[in-house]
Design a protein around this motif. Structure first.
Motif, PDB file in Angstrom:
ATOM      1  N   THR A 113       0.835  -1.204   0.000  1.00 32.96           N
ATOM      2  CA  THR A 113       0.000   0.000   0.000  1.00 32.96           C
ATOM      3  C   THR A 113       0.866   1.248   0.000  1.00 32.96           C
ATOM      4  O   THR A 113       0.541   2.229  -0.681  1.00 32.96           O
ATOM      5  N   GLN A 114       1.983   1.224   0.721  1.00 35.66           N
ATOM      6  CA  GLN A 114       2.873   2.389   0.727  1.00 35.66           C
ATOM      7  C   GLN A 114       3.530   2.556  -0.636  1.00 35.66           C
ATOM      8  O   GLN A 114       3.624   3.667  -1.154  1.00 35.66           O
ATOM      9  N   THR A 116       2.336   1.604  -3.511  1.00 40.21           N
ATOM     10  CA  THR A 116       1.292   2.080  -4.419  1.00 40.21           C
ATOM     11  C   THR A 116       1.075   3.579  -4.252  1.00 40.21           C
ATOM     12  O   THR A 116       0.922   4.317  -5.228  1.00 40.21           O
ATOM     13  N   SER A 117       1.090   4.036  -3.012  1.00 39.81           N
ATOM     14  CA  SER A 117       0.944   5.463  -2.739  1.00 39.81           C
ATOM     15  C   SER A 117       2.096   6.256  -3.357  1.00 39.81           C
ATOM     16  O   SER A 117       1.883   7.310  -3.974  1.00 39.81           O
ATOM     17  N   HIS A 118       3.312   5.749  -3.219  1.00 35.32           N
ATOM     18  CA  HIS A 118       4.475   6.433  -3.803  1.00 35.32           C
ATOM     19  C   HIS A 118       4.404   6.460  -5.323  1.00 35.32           C
ATOM     20  O   HIS A 118       4.751   7.467  -5.946  1.00 35.32           O
TER      21      HIS A 118
END
Length: 147
Positions: A113-114, A116-118
């Motif tokens: 998830t991190q 993907t956020s980046h």
């Protein structure tokens, strides 16, 4: 032995249909502090993955009935309720159901998830600077969303 037992939390994972069938006896065990619901494994054990399309099993009447049976046994025996969720969408629902220990995600989930956020941020920043940027095929090969 000292006070070691006073500083230990005894939590049992509730992940099988037979556990739910025997939850009244299990919840009455002396020294038990928490019953920790594993919806994914419990759904598999109950055959819900064959009966429902993902993620409908998590909202099924069968899983809801099993959860209610677990909650009642925990309440009768003054046992804490715990559960694992991948995201925060249903946290409020389970707080309302009396779950006080809620684990969110795991190491792989947090990394994905991190990441993907980046990826989204990098795409947006590149666009602000007049560039089109997309992640390499290797990022998407690790399950990282490139949408």
């Amino acid at each position: 032995a000292g006070a070691h037992n006073d500083n230990v939390v005894v939590a049992l994972q509730v992940e099988t249909a037979s556990c739910i069938q025997n939850i009244d006896e299990i919840a009455a065990l002396p020294g038990l502090d928490m019953l920790f619901l594993g919806q994914n494994d419990l759904s598999m054990s109950m055959g819900l993955y064959e009966k429902y399309e993902y993620p409908e099993m998590y909202f099924s009447p069968e899983l809801n009935a099993a959860t209610d049976k677990l909650r009642a046994a925990a309440e009768r025996n003054n046992i804490l309720l715990g559960l694992f969720l991948f995201g925060t969408d249903r946290v409020g629902e389970f707080i309302d159901k009396g779950f006080t220990f809620i684990s969110i995600g795991n190491d792989l989930h947090h990394m994905l998830t991190q990441a993907t956020s980046h990826i989204g941020a990098l795409r947006d920043i590149a666009k602000e600077h007049g560039k089109d940027w997309e992640p390499t095929k290797y990022a998407s090969g690790f399950g990282i969303s490139t949408d």
